[in-house]
Design a protein around this motif. Sequence first.
Motif, short mmCIF file in Angstrom:
data_model
loop_
_atom_site.label_atom_id
_atom_site.label_comp_id
_atom_site.label_asym_id
_atom_site.label_seq_id
_atom_site.Cartn_x
_atom_site.Cartn_y
_atom_site.Cartn_z
N GLU A 35 0.83 -1.21 0.00
CA GLU A 35 0.00 0.00 0.00
C GLU A 35 0.86 1.25 0.00
OE1 GLU A 35 -3.90 -1.65 2.32
OE2 GLU A 35 -2.90 0.15 3.13
N TYR A 39 1.28 4.23 -2.97
CA TYR A 39 1.16 5.69 -2.77
C TYR A 39 2.37 6.42 -3.34
CZ TYR A 39 -3.00 5.65 0.10
OH TYR A 39 -4.28 5.53 0.53
N LEU A 42 2.40 6.27 -7.08
CA LEU A 42 1.36 7.12 -7.64
C LEU A 42 1.78 8.58 -7.68
CD1 LEU A 42 -2.00 5.80 -6.13
CD2 LEU A 42 -1.51 6.15 -8.54
N TYR A 92 1.20 3.44 -14.57
CA TYR A 92 -0.09 2.90 -14.09
C TYR A 92 -0.18 1.39 -14.30
CZ TYR A 92 -1.80 7.51 -12.97
OH TYR A 92 -1.96 8.73 -12.39
N MET A 99 -1.61 -3.35 -7.30
CA MET A 99 -2.89 -3.30 -6.62
C MET A 99 -3.64 -4.61 -6.70
SD MET A 99 -4.31 0.46 -7.50
CE MET A 99 -5.55 0.51 -6.24
N SER A 100 -3.40 -5.35 -7.79
CA SER A 100 -4.16 -6.58 -7.95
C SER A 100 -3.62 -7.72 -7.09
CB SER A 100 -4.20 -6.98 -9.42
OG SER A 100 -2.90 -7.31 -9.83
N LYS A 102 -2.54 -7.18 -3.84
CA LYS A 102 -2.34 -6.59 -2.53
C LYS A 102 -2.37 -7.55 -1.34
CE LYS A 102 -4.92 -3.03 -1.72
NZ LYS A 102 -5.61 -1.74 -1.85
N HIS B 513 -4.80 8.91 -10.73
CA HIS B 513 -4.11 9.10 -9.46
C HIS B 513 -5.11 9.08 -8.30
CE1 HIS B 513 -1.01 10.63 -6.75
NE2 HIS B 513 -1.97 11.38 -6.23
N LEU B 516 -6.98 5.59 -7.98
CA LEU B 516 -6.16 4.51 -7.46
C LEU B 516 -5.76 4.76 -6.01
CD1 LEU B 516 -3.92 3.50 -10.49
CD2 LEU B 516 -6.07 2.55 -9.72
N SER B 517 -5.45 6.03 -5.67
CA SER B 517 -5.09 6.25 -4.26
C SER B 517 -6.27 5.96 -3.36
CB SER B 517 -4.56 7.65 -3.98
OG SER B 517 -4.45 8.41 -5.10
N LEU B 519 -8.66 3.72 -3.98
CA LEU B 519 -8.81 2.26 -3.90
C LEU B 519 -7.75 1.64 -3.00
CD1 LEU B 519 -9.62 1.27 -7.59
CD2 LEU B 519 -11.17 1.57 -5.68
N ASN B 520 -6.60 2.27 -3.00
CA ASN B 520 -5.47 1.77 -2.23
C ASN B 520 -5.71 1.86 -0.72
OD1 ASN B 520 -2.95 0.64 -2.13
ND2 ASN B 520 -1.90 2.62 -2.00
N LYS B 521 -6.70 2.70 -0.34
CA LYS B 521 -6.96 2.86 1.08
C LYS B 521 -7.59 1.63 1.69
CE LYS B 521 -7.80 7.83 1.18
NZ LYS B 521 -8.91 8.77 1.04
N TYR B 522 -8.21 0.82 0.85
CA TYR B 522 -8.99 -0.30 1.38
C TYR B 522 -8.26 -1.61 1.14
CZ TYR B 522 -12.31 3.44 1.33
OH TYR B 522 -12.91 4.64 1.52
N PRO B 523 -8.43 -2.55 2.06
CA PRO B 523 -7.67 -3.79 1.97
C PRO B 523 -8.05 -4.66 0.77
CG PRO B 523 -9.25 -3.89 3.77
CD PRO B 523 -9.26 -2.50 3.29
N GLU B 524 -9.27 -4.54 0.31
CA GLU B 524 -9.74 -5.38 -0.80
C GLU B 524 -8.90 -5.11 -2.05
OE1 GLU B 524 -13.10 -7.98 -1.86
OE2 GLU B 524 -12.59 -7.05 0.04
N PRO B 525 -8.37 -6.15 -2.73
CA PRO B 525 -7.57 -5.88 -3.93
C PRO B 525 -8.42 -5.77 -5.19
CG PRO B 525 -7.56 -8.20 -3.48
CD PRO B 525 -8.46 -7.59 -2.44
N LEU B 526 -7.86 -5.12 -6.21
CA LEU B 526 -8.44 -5.21 -7.54
C LEU B 526 -8.06 -6.58 -8.07
CD1 LEU B 526 -7.39 -1.96 -9.44
CD2 LEU B 526 -9.71 -2.73 -9.01
N THR B 527 -9.00 -7.30 -8.63
CA THR B 527 -8.58 -8.60 -9.19
C THR B 527 -7.78 -8.34 -10.46
OG1 THR B 527 -10.53 -8.76 -10.53
CG2 THR B 527 -10.67 -9.71 -8.34
#
Lengths: 107, 558
Positions: A35, A39, A42, A92, A99-100, A102, B513, B516-517, B519-527
Motif C-alpha cells: 500500500e 502511494y 502514484l 499505471y 494493486m491486484s 495486494k 491518481h 487509485l489512491s 482504492l489503495n486505502k482499502y484492503p480489498e484488492p483489484l482482481t
Amino acid sequence: MKGKTIKLFSEIKQSFNKVLNVIATSERVSTRYIEGLIYSLLSAVKANDQNSFLNYLITFLNTFNREEISEFMRKLYNVFPLPEESFQKLGYLIIMGFMSIKVRGGE
Amino acid sequence: MTNITYEAELRMKVIELRFSGNWYTDLCILGFIKLLNEIYGWELQEIRERLRKEPHLIFAGYFPVAYIGWYLIKRLERFYLSRDYRLYDIIEENPLKLENVKARLINKVYELCLEDSQENCNEREVFEKTWQKIEKLAEATGSIILGWINYLHKRKLERISKKLENEFKKCYLLSASNKIKVRKLPIHSDFYHNFMLFNPSLNVEKQKERLQKIVQRYPPLDEEILRKFDRTINKFLVSEKEIPNVYYTPTNAENIYKLFEQYPLVFLMCFEIAFENFGPLGYYAFYSPDLEFTYYVNRRLSALKRRAKKGDVLRLTWKAIIDSLYEKHAKWVLEDMYIIKYKSITRQRIIGVEYIGFDKARATLILDDRIRESLNWRINIGEGEESRTVWLIERFLQGEDLYSIILNYFSNQLSKREEFLEASKLIMALAAEYSIRHRNKEPRGHRLFTSDFFVKIPTNIEIAYSYLRNLEMISSIIKKIISPLYEESEALRSLITILLETLSKMDKNSFMHILLSELNKYPEPLTPKISKKIYRIIFQDSYWYIYALGLLIKLYRR
C-alpha cells in the motif's frame, strides 16, 4: 521509434507478470508495505518524476534475489527516460499490477 | 383522328404516385395526397386505386374542389387567427368558432362531391359541374364571413367589423335579398403569390379559366408548349441559390413535365400543402425517399399537432418519426430522412429554410427498445434555479454531443446534492454516444465499400451493449472495494466531485491518481482481470472519458 517502444512495452508487460507472480507467492511482503509503495509510485507518476519512480521500484525489488526480477529490471532500464505520456502508461501498468496482488502476501 | 388515338392512349396510361428522390417534386406529390386525405379522408391505397380507375374524375372533379376548399379554409383561418381581427379572442358562439366553421366547410365539400355521379361525362363536362360546386363552396365561405361580420356588429365592434366587411366586399356582392354572389374566389397564397389563379386582379371567370388550365391534361413533351410552360413554372421553382443549404437535384421544366406526365401543374400547385404550419415557428415537412413512410409520418405529425401545445414542434416531429419507424420497422429507409422547414414566405422567397437530416447509425440505435426508452426523456441542464430542459433523443438525432450534456447534468445534480433515480437511463445514453463515437473512428485509408460496410450498422448496438457490460464489471468491483465509503455520503460526494473535476479537464493522469489512491486505502484488492480491464479502457480506448463518467454515475448511485 514508436513501434520499437511498443515492442519493448509488451516485453516489459510479460516479464512484469512473472514479477507479480514472484511477489504474490512471497511470504515476506506485507499488504501494508505494498500500500505504501503504491502511494509513493502514484505520486511519482503524477509529478512525472521518473527518477524517484525508478528509485522506489528498485528499492523494493532489490529485496528479491530472483532471475525474473533482474530480467524485468534490465528491460525497464532500457526504455527510460520516457516521454510523459508513455511514462504514465507504464507507471499505471505497474501500479495496477501491484494493486491486484495486494492481500495475497503475508501480513 | 390522331387526336382520338392520343386520347385513348392517355386513358390507357396509369398515373402512379411514386417518389423520384428529388425532395422538391416529391413533396409536391405528398401535398397532393395529403390534400385528398384531409378533405375526403381517402387513404393512400384508395387514392391509388381511384387514380387507376377514374383519373379524369380525380383531376377534373375531386381535386379542384378539394384544392379550392383547402385555400378557402386557409383564408378563413387567416381571418380568424390574424392579429388584425383577433376573432379567436372575440367569438364566443360555438357555431362561429373556427373548428366548427372548418368542419362545416369540409362537410359541404363532401356533400357536394358525393351527390351526383359523373361516370359518363367527359373531362370538360366534369369540370363544368366542378366549377358549380366550387362556386357554392365560395358562397358558403362568404356566408361564414358574413356571419362573423354580423356577430361583430352585434357586439358593437364596429372597427373590426368594418374592416372585415371591406375584405368581404372585395370578393363578394350582396344583393338586396341578402343573396351572396361571388365576384372572385377569396383565395390567397404567399407561396404562389400571383401565379395562375392566385393573381388578385382576376375575377371569377378568369379564375375559372386558370383553374381549368391547371387541371387540364397536357400532351406529352411538346417543344412549343414546353417553352410556354417553362416560364410559368420557373416563376415559382425555388432555385438552389434561395435554399443554400439544401442540395436537391437541379431540375428544369422538362424533367418535371416528364415526371408528372399529364398533369404537371396539379402536382406543382400542391407543394405548399405538404407543409404543416406551426405558427410562429415556421412550416415543417418530413421527407424520406419512401412515399408510404413519408406519408404516414406527416399524417401522424398533423394528428399530433392538433393535440399538442405550441412550441413543441421538434419534439412532435421526432415523436412522429420514431413512432412510425417503430411501427413500420422500415429499416432500409433509414438512410436519408430530412425535416424540411421554412420560416415564412415573402414575395415568393422562402425564408429561413432548414434541412435537418439524421444518419443511419443514430437511427438504428433508436430502433433498439432499451436505448430508445432511455433516451426518451427530458433532463434539466440549467444551472442554479433556472431550468433549461433538453430532450435527449432530439439532441441525439441532431448529432449533438450527449457526453457533455450528461456531464453537465450530473455535475449539477451533484452540486445540488440531489439524488437522481434515472442513473441507468443516463448510462444507456452514454452507451449510445459511445457507440456513435466508436463508429466514427475509422482507420485511415478505410475504404467505404468493403465487405464490412453492410455489417457495420447492426454492430452499433453491440458496441453499446459491450460498453454496458464492461462498465458493470468495473463498477461492481470498485463499488465493492470502496463499500465502507458508502456509510459517509459526504466523503463519497467529495470524492466523486473531485474525480468529476479531473474528468471535465480531461486529465487522465489526475483521474487515475485519485481513483487509485482511493482504492489503495482499502484492503480489498483489484482482481487482476479487472485491473487489466481498467487499464485497457483508460489507456487504450480513445473514449475513456465516457467510461469514466459512466463509472462515476454508477458509483454515486448506491
